[in-house]
Design an enzyme around this catalytic site. Sequence first.
Site, short mmCIF file in Angstrom:
data_model
loop_
_atom_site.label_atom_id
_atom_site.label_comp_id
_atom_site.label_asym_id
_atom_site.label_seq_id
_atom_site.Cartn_x
_atom_site.Cartn_y
_atom_site.Cartn_z
N ASN A 88 0.80 -1.23 0.00
CA ASN A 88 0.00 0.00 0.00
C ASN A 88 0.83 1.28 0.00
OD1 ASN A 88 -2.54 -1.44 0.11
ND2 ASN A 88 -1.95 -2.01 2.17
N ARG B 268 -2.98 7.99 -0.26
CA ARG B 268 -3.54 7.11 0.75
C ARG B 268 -3.62 7.83 2.10
NH1 ARG B 268 0.18 2.55 3.74
NH2 ARG B 268 -1.49 1.65 4.96
N ALA C 273 2.10 -3.08 6.68
CA ALA C 273 1.38 -3.95 7.62
C ALA C 273 2.09 -5.28 7.85
CB ALA C 273 -0.04 -4.18 7.11
N HIS D 79 8.95 3.68 9.78
CA HIS D 79 7.52 3.94 9.64
C HIS D 79 7.30 5.44 9.50
CE1 HIS D 79 6.70 -0.18 10.55
NE2 HIS D 79 7.54 -0.08 11.57
C1 DQA Z 1 3.37 2.07 8.28
C2 DQA Z 1 2.60 1.71 9.54
C3 DQA Z 1 1.93 0.38 9.39
O1 DQA Z 1 1.20 0.04 10.57
C4 DQA Z 1 0.96 0.41 8.22
O2 DQA Z 1 0.37 -0.87 8.03
C5 DQA Z 1 1.56 0.91 6.97
C6 DQA Z 1 2.49 2.04 7.04
C7 DQA Z 1 3.98 3.50 8.36
O3 DQA Z 1 4.83 3.78 7.54
O4 DQA Z 1 3.58 4.30 9.20
O5 DQA Z 1 1.24 0.47 5.88
O6 DQA Z 1 4.45 1.17 8.12
#
Ligand code: DQA
Length: 144
Positions: free
Chosen positions: A11, A18, A78, A101
Amino acid sequence: MQRILIINGPNLNLLGRREPEVYGTASMQTCLDSLRARYAGKADIAYIQSNHEGDIIDAIQQAWTEGKADGIVLNAGAYTHTSLAIADAIASVALPVVEVHISNVWSRETIRHKSLISGVCRGVIAGFGLGSYSLAVEALITDN
Ligand code: DQA
């Protein structure tokens, strides 16, 4: 010159579109352009994104087995919270991997507080928006 591979998981191809209230409005391409300008002459930055767990594992393995990188910046999305297979891949390669993250996962739902990969990563950077990638590159460049 350090060769750094940035790997984005599921994603994260939709960055900029997004959930902008969580992940911001800038695209990953904008982030990569500014990283490459900022670290020109210091780091050679390659980039891979995949929505598929096996592709991420292949990228981690090949960075090491094919001598493609000196370090990895990994936002596993995720899969961070679910993938023992990605954790095993990180543990299998003799390369520093920085877990990244964009959001501060500990300020979000409880399910995001647990990372299966942190323990096998060199370190963790979270919560600085796309700036988290820059901090991770900086960490790999300065860490010895
Ligand atoms: C993420 C945090 C994850 O929990 C989430 O599923 C993501 C993005 C972040 O970059 O903050 O897809 O890795």
